[in-house]
Design a protein around this motif. Structure first.
Motif, mmCIF file in Angstrom:
data_model
loop_
_atom_site.group_PDB
_atom_site.id
_atom_site.type_symbol
_atom_site.label_atom_id
_atom_site.label_comp_id
_atom_site.label_asym_id
_atom_site.label_seq_id
_atom_site.Cartn_x
_atom_site.Cartn_y
_atom_site.Cartn_z
ATOM 1 N N ALA A 1 2.211 -7.875 -5.333
ATOM 2 C CA ALA A 1 1.861 -7.199 -6.576
ATOM 3 C C ALA A 1 1.979 -5.695 -6.478
ATOM 4 O O ALA A 1 1.603 -4.987 -7.396
ATOM 5 C CB ALA A 1 0.418 -7.572 -6.976
ATOM 6 N N SER B 1 3.134 -1.988 -6.804
ATOM 7 C CA SER B 1 3.892 -1.391 -7.885
ATOM 8 C C SER B 1 5.188 -0.792 -7.367
ATOM 9 O O SER B 1 5.269 -0.310 -6.240
ATOM 10 C CB SER B 1 3.050 -0.294 -8.561
ATOM 11 O OG SER B 1 1.854 -0.838 -9.063
ATOM 12 N N SER B 2 6.213 -0.825 -8.215
ATOM 13 C CA SER B 2 7.502 -0.260 -7.859
ATOM 14 C C SER B 2 7.777 0.967 -8.702
ATOM 15 O O SER B 2 7.256 1.110 -9.801
ATOM 16 C CB SER B 2 8.604 -1.306 -8.073
ATOM 17 O OG SER B 2 8.610 -1.709 -9.431
ATOM 18 N N HIS C 1 9.178 -4.830 -14.715
ATOM 19 C CA HIS C 1 9.163 -3.532 -14.040
ATOM 20 C C HIS C 1 8.412 -2.486 -14.850
ATOM 21 O O HIS C 1 7.901 -1.519 -14.294
ATOM 22 C CB HIS C 1 10.578 -3.061 -13.744
ATOM 23 C CG HIS C 1 11.252 -3.830 -12.660
ATOM 24 N ND1 HIS C 1 10.841 -3.763 -11.335
ATOM 25 C CD2 HIS C 1 12.293 -4.688 -12.680
ATOM 26 C CE1 HIS C 1 11.604 -4.543 -10.595
ATOM 27 N NE2 HIS C 1 12.490 -5.116 -11.382
ATOM 28 N N ARG D 1 4.790 -2.795 -13.832
ATOM 29 C CA ARG D 1 4.658 -2.309 -12.453
ATOM 30 C C ARG D 1 4.627 -0.779 -12.425
ATOM 31 O O ARG D 1 3.815 -0.171 -11.726
ATOM 32 C CB ARG D 1 5.813 -2.818 -11.599
ATOM 33 C CG ARG D 1 5.789 -4.315 -11.284
ATOM 34 C CD ARG D 1 7.005 -4.699 -10.464
ATOM 35 N NE ARG D 1 7.065 -6.128 -10.195
ATOM 36 C CZ ARG D 1 6.508 -6.713 -9.151
ATOM 37 N NH1 ARG D 1 5.838 -5.999 -8.276
ATOM 38 N NH2 ARG D 1 6.618 -8.022 -8.976
ATOM 39 N N ASP E 1 1.322 0.566 -13.855
ATOM 40 C CA ASP E 1 0.240 0.395 -12.879
ATOM 41 C C ASP E 1 0.383 1.378 -11.725
ATOM 42 O O ASP E 1 -0.609 1.915 -11.217
ATOM 43 C CB ASP E 1 0.236 -1.043 -12.336
ATOM 44 C CG ASP E 1 -0.218 -2.066 -13.366
ATOM 45 O OD1 ASP E 1 -0.739 -1.658 -14.431
ATOM 46 O OD2 ASP E 1 -0.051 -3.273 -13.115
ATOM 47 N N ASP F 1 -3.655 -4.249 -10.197
ATOM 48 C CA ASP F 1 -2.457 -4.912 -9.675
ATOM 49 C C ASP F 1 -2.638 -6.427 -9.612
ATOM 50 O O ASP F 1 -1.723 -7.189 -9.933
ATOM 51 C CB ASP F 1 -2.125 -4.375 -8.275
ATOM 52 C CG ASP F 1 -1.248 -3.143 -8.315
ATOM 53 O OD1 ASP F 1 -0.720 -2.821 -9.400
ATOM 54 O OD2 ASP F 1 -1.082 -2.504 -7.271
ATOM 55 N N SER G 1 -2.349 -7.852 -13.047
ATOM 56 C CA SER G 1 -0.954 -7.843 -13.491
ATOM 57 C C SER G 1 -0.168 -8.960 -12.813
ATOM 58 O O SER G 1 0.659 -9.631 -13.443
ATOM 59 C CB SER G 1 -0.310 -6.484 -13.193
ATOM 60 O OG SER G 1 -0.867 -5.471 -13.994
ATOM 61 N N TRP G 2 -0.422 -9.157 -11.530
ATOM 62 C CA TRP G 2 0.251 -10.232 -10.796
ATOM 63 C C TRP G 2 -0.098 -11.593 -11.381
ATOM 64 O O TRP G 2 0.767 -12.450 -11.552
ATOM 65 C CB TRP G 2 -0.141 -10.150 -9.327
ATOM 66 C CG TRP G 2 0.333 -11.305 -8.513
ATOM 67 C CD1 TRP G 2 1.609 -11.560 -8.084
ATOM 68 C CD2 TRP G 2 -0.470 -12.400 -8.020
ATOM 69 N NE1 TRP G 2 1.648 -12.723 -7.355
ATOM 70 C CE2 TRP G 2 0.395 -13.256 -7.301
ATOM 71 C CE3 TRP G 2 -1.821 -12.709 -8.110
ATOM 72 C CZ2 TRP G 2 -0.075 -14.424 -6.679
ATOM 73 C CZ3 TRP G 2 -2.280 -13.863 -7.499
ATOM 74 C CH2 TRP G 2 -1.407 -14.709 -6.792
ATOM 75 N N PHE H 1 3.175 -9.891 -14.566
ATOM 76 C CA PHE H 1 3.653 -8.592 -15.022
ATOM 77 C C PHE H 1 4.251 -8.659 -16.427
ATOM 78 O O PHE H 1 5.205 -7.946 -16.746
ATOM 79 C CB PHE H 1 4.659 -7.999 -14.018
ATOM 80 C CG PHE H 1 4.028 -7.720 -12.690
ATOM 81 C CD1 PHE H 1 3.338 -6.545 -12.460
ATOM 82 C CD2 PHE H 1 4.092 -8.654 -11.668
ATOM 83 C CE1 PHE H 1 2.726 -6.292 -11.247
ATOM 84 C CE2 PHE H 1 3.483 -8.414 -10.444
ATOM 85 C CZ PHE H 1 2.796 -7.230 -10.231
#
Length: 215
Positions: A25, A27-28, A121, A124, A127, A162, A165-166, A170
């Motif tokens: 999870a 973030s990118s 994305h 992500r 977050d 996170d 979101s996971w 997402f």
């Protein structure tokens, strides 16, 4: 906040962050936006450009769909009605970052409401921005102990976001049912209790003299 409490928070932060890392999870960073998607452009502006540019990138019908106009405050584009929505008190420095995060999530809800596809994305990136801003807010504290406690709270809060979101893949942010929230609160309480009991056990072992030992 005393030193023991600060250490407990930091232990909880480390444990929670480790769990998040194993779920994938993390973030990118934001990628270049798809210029054909107004929401993609707006999300990218929100996480990568100055606040004024971010508000200019908001879709023109956002206010009519979502019921409010974003504002610029504390050098961030924000939802003026947002908050940290935490079941436990968080440092007051986090409030502006939470309002900006709420705006990001509302962009995702706007996309869903207007029949647009939501790229995972985007969430992500939103977050990830929250986590960076929470830790940045802690740097304003001049006391080392207080700053470490603030950083620990930032890590725990970001990890909880996170994880949520996971759980939602997402996708569109939705209200959580009571059970997962209760379980999450119970897990947090158990970790805190465990840390407290461990600390108390160690102090007891140190303070109780061995029978027959001279003082």
């Amino acid at each position: 906040m005393n030193r023991n409490t600060s250490r407990i928070l930091m232990c909880i932060a480390a444990a929670t962050t480790a769990v998040i890392a194993t779920t994938g999870a993390a973030s990118s960073p934001p990628s270049a936006p798809d210029r054909t998607s107004p929401v993609a452009v707006a999300v990218h502006a929100l996480v990568a450009e100055p606040a004024d540019a971010a508000t200019r990138a908001i879709p023109v019908d956002f206010a009519s769909v979502m019921g409010y106009r974003p504002i610029v405050l504390d050098a961030m584009a924000e939802n003026p009605h947002g908050d940290c929505s935490s079941p436990v008190p968080l440092p007051s420095e986090f409030e502006p970052s939470c309002k900006a995060h709420d705006l990001g999530y509302d962009l995702l809800r706007y996309a869903a409401a207007t029949g647009k596809t939501v790229d995972p994305h985007w969430r992500r990136a939103i977050d990830g921005q929250l986590e960076s801003r929470l830790h940045a807010a802690c740097t304003e504290r001049t006391d080392d102990e207080s700053r470490r406690a603030c950083d620990a709270a930032a890590s725990v809060a970001a990890a909880a976001v996170d994880m949520n979101s996971w759980r939602q893949s997402f996708g569109i942010p939705v209200a959580e049912p009571a059970l997962p929230i209760a379980l999450g609160g119970a897990a947090f309480a158990l970790m805190t209790l465990s840390a407290l009991l461990t600390g108390r056990y160690v102090r007891t072992r140190v303070s109780v003299p061995v029978i027959g030992e001279h003082a």
